[in-house]
Design a protein around this motif. Sequence first.
Motif, PDB file in Angstrom:
ATOM      1  N   LEU A 141       5.569 -13.293   7.821  1.00 16.75           N
ATOM      2  CA  LEU A 141       6.190 -13.727   6.568  1.00 16.75           C
ATOM      3  C   LEU A 141       5.157 -13.767   5.445  1.00 16.75           C
ATOM      4  N   ILE A 142       4.001 -14.349   5.719  1.00 10.17           N
ATOM      5  CA  ILE A 142       2.939 -14.423   4.714  1.00 10.17           C
ATOM      6  C   ILE A 142       2.395 -13.023   4.406  1.00 10.17           C
ATOM      7  N   ASP A 143       2.178 -12.205   5.428  1.00  8.31           N
ATOM      8  CA  ASP A 143       1.672 -10.836   5.222  1.00  8.31           C
ATOM      9  C   ASP A 143       2.638 -10.020   4.368  1.00  8.31           C
ATOM     10  N   THR A 144       3.924 -10.137   4.643  1.00  5.65           N
ATOM     11  CA  THR A 144       4.922  -9.385   3.888  1.00  5.65           C
ATOM     12  C   THR A 144       5.016  -9.906   2.458  1.00  5.65           C
ATOM     13  N   THR A 145       4.914 -11.218   2.298  1.00  4.89           N
ATOM     14  CA  THR A 145       4.904 -11.798   0.954  1.00  4.89           C
ATOM     15  C   THR A 145       3.734 -11.248   0.161  1.00  4.89           C
ATOM     16  N   GLU A 146       2.562 -11.210   0.779  1.00  4.72           N
ATOM     17  CA  GLU A 146       1.380 -10.667   0.104  1.00  4.72           C
ATOM     18  C   GLU A 146       1.597  -9.194  -0.263  1.00  4.72           C
ATOM     19  N   GLN A 147       2.194  -8.451   0.636  1.00  7.91           N
ATOM     20  CA  GLN A 147       2.409  -7.021   0.414  1.00  7.91           C
ATOM     21  C   GLN A 147       3.349  -6.736  -0.749  1.00  7.91           C
ATOM     22  N   TYR A 148       4.373  -7.595  -0.953  1.00 11.00           N
ATOM     23  CA  TYR A 148       5.402  -7.300  -1.947  1.00 11.00           C
ATOM     24  C   TYR A 148       5.402  -8.202  -3.172  1.00 11.00           C
ATOM     25  N   CYS A 149       4.449  -9.112  -3.282  1.00  7.42           N
ATOM     26  CA  CYS A 149       4.369  -9.967  -4.467  1.00  7.42           C
ATOM     27  C   CYS A 149       3.737  -9.171  -5.611  1.00  7.42           C
ATOM     28  N   VAL A 150       4.516  -8.908  -6.643  1.00  5.02           N
ATOM     29  CA  VAL A 150       4.077  -8.066  -7.757  1.00  5.02           C
ATOM     30  C   VAL A 150       2.823  -8.621  -8.439  1.00  5.02           C
ATOM     31  N   VAL A 151       2.822  -9.896  -8.750  1.00  8.37           N
ATOM     32  CA  VAL A 151       1.679 -10.473  -9.457  1.00  8.37           C
ATOM     33  C   VAL A 151       0.438 -10.458  -8.574  1.00  8.37           C
ATOM     34  N   LEU A 152       0.572 -10.833  -7.318  1.00  7.04           N
ATOM     35  CA  LEU A 152      -0.565 -10.819  -6.401  1.00  7.04           C
ATOM     36  C   LEU A 152      -1.125  -9.407  -6.242  1.00  7.04           C
ATOM     37  N   GLN A 153      -0.268  -8.426  -6.028  1.00  9.01           N
ATOM     38  CA  GLN A 153      -0.732  -7.056  -5.864  1.00  9.01           C
ATOM     39  C   GLN A 153      -1.403  -6.536  -7.135  1.00  9.01           C
ATOM     40  N   THR A 154      -0.877  -6.910  -8.297  1.00  8.83           N
ATOM     41  CA  THR A 154      -1.485  -6.493  -9.560  1.00  8.83           C
ATOM     42  C   THR A 154      -2.879  -7.090  -9.707  1.00  8.83           C
ATOM     43  N   LEU A 155      -3.014  -8.367  -9.388  1.00  7.56           N
ATOM     44  CA  LEU A 155      -4.323  -9.011  -9.482  1.00  7.56           C
ATOM     45  C   LEU A 155      -5.309  -8.424  -8.481  1.00  7.56           C
ATOM     46  N   GLN A 156      -4.848  -8.180  -7.257  1.00  6.54           N
ATOM     47  CA  GLN A 156      -5.747  -7.649  -6.231  1.00  6.54           C
ATOM     48  C   GLN A 156      -6.159  -6.211  -6.519  1.00  6.54           C
ATOM     49  N   ALA A 157      -5.245  -5.404  -6.993  1.00  8.17           N
ATOM     50  CA  ALA A 157      -5.535  -3.987  -7.206  1.00  8.17           C
ATOM     51  C   ALA A 157      -6.229  -3.722  -8.535  1.00  8.17           C
ATOM     52  N   GLY A 158      -5.960  -4.570  -9.504  1.00  8.43           N
ATOM     53  CA  GLY A 158      -6.453  -4.295 -10.844  1.00  8.43           C
ATOM     54  C   GLY A 158      -5.686  -3.124 -11.435  1.00  8.43           C
ATOM     55  N   LEU A 159      -5.747  -2.956 -12.716  1.00  6.47           N
ATOM     56  CA  LEU A 159      -5.080  -1.850 -13.364  1.00  6.47           C
ATOM     57  C   LEU A 159      -5.669  -1.634 -14.738  1.00  6.47           C
ATOM     58  N   HIS A 160      -5.376  -0.493 -15.297  1.00  2.75           N
ATOM     59  CA  HIS A 160      -5.819  -0.186 -16.648  1.00  2.75           C
ATOM     60  C   HIS A 160      -4.819  -0.806 -17.618  1.00  2.75           C
ATOM     61  N   VAL A 161      -5.320  -1.562 -18.569  1.00  2.00           N
ATOM     62  CA  VAL A 161      -4.486  -2.132 -19.622  1.00  2.00           C
ATOM     63  C   VAL A 161      -4.871  -1.453 -20.919  1.00  2.00           C
ATOM     64  N   GLU A 162      -3.910  -0.821 -21.529  1.00  6.87           N
ATOM     65  CA  GLU A 162      -4.131  -0.140 -22.791  1.00  6.87           C
ATOM     66  C   GLU A 162      -3.973  -1.142 -23.927  1.00  6.87           C
ATOM     67  N   VAL A 163      -4.955  -1.236 -24.805  1.00  7.41           N
ATOM     68  CA  VAL A 163      -4.924  -2.178 -25.916  1.00  7.41           C
ATOM     69  C   VAL A 163      -4.818  -1.390 -27.213  1.00  7.41           C
ATOM     70  N   GLY A 164      -3.897  -1.791 -28.070  1.00  9.67           N
ATOM     71  CA  GLY A 164      -3.715  -1.149 -29.362  1.00  9.67           C
ATOM     72  C   GLY A 164      -3.497  -2.198 -30.422  1.00  9.67           C
ATOM     73  N   SER A 165      -3.446  -1.782 -31.663  1.00  6.53           N
ATOM     74  CA  SER A 165      -3.182  -2.732 -32.741  1.00  6.53           C
ATOM     75  C   SER A 165      -2.633  -2.022 -33.959  1.00  6.53           C
ATOM     76  N   THR A 166      -1.946  -2.782 -34.768  1.00  3.10           N
ATOM     77  CA  THR A 166      -1.533  -2.352 -36.096  1.00  3.10           C
ATOM     78  C   THR A 166      -1.862  -3.527 -37.005  1.00  3.10           C
ATOM     79  N   ALA A 167      -2.120  -3.250 -38.243  1.00  3.68           N
ATOM     80  CA  ALA A 167      -2.476  -4.318 -39.166  1.00  3.68           C
ATOM     81  C   ALA A 167      -1.979  -4.003 -40.555  1.00  3.68           C
ATOM     82  N   THR A 168      -1.612  -5.027 -41.257  1.00  2.43           N
ATOM     83  CA  THR A 168      -1.279  -4.924 -42.669  1.00  2.43           C
ATOM     84  C   THR A 168      -2.167  -5.893 -43.405  1.00  2.43           C
TER      85      THR A 168
END
Length: 171
Positions: A141-168
Amino acid sequence: MDRETLRSVQQPLKQLYRERPEAGTILLKASGTLGEEGLSCSVQTGRAMVEAGLHPATGGDGSLACSGDLLLQALVACAGVTLAAVATNRSIAVSGTVRAEGDLDVRGTLGLDPEAPVGFRNIRLHFDLATSANAAELKALIDTTEQYCVVLQTLQAGLHVEVGSTATTMG
């Protein structure tokens, strides 16, 4: 929700995503408005408005939500919902709590030490459960939870975050 209800809701979705994989890609969004007074950002969560601000360790007064706390709360919420869904799907009775804690060196975010990381060094996720599961079922149950928890998997795997901006120009 019981096992059969959960499966009846998820089955047509799973079938759709098998037949049309592109339908399984969704876009989630969040936005916030900078506070006019003080150092804050108001974020609409879909259920309520959350006003985030500086943690007291970085100059806040503690009256506003800390973004680090919100990150840990998102992890707890996702892990808790995932565990409940997996338990329901396996007809395992479960109750209890989920908690997360993380180590953060604020010297990094305050720019005091270039060697200090900006962000959490470690995060610990823990389940305190009462369950009908035996030891092997609980581990699965815990192993499967770890495998399918979106936030946990995102934190463990890391990912590229694209940063942009607009300004007036103001004023």
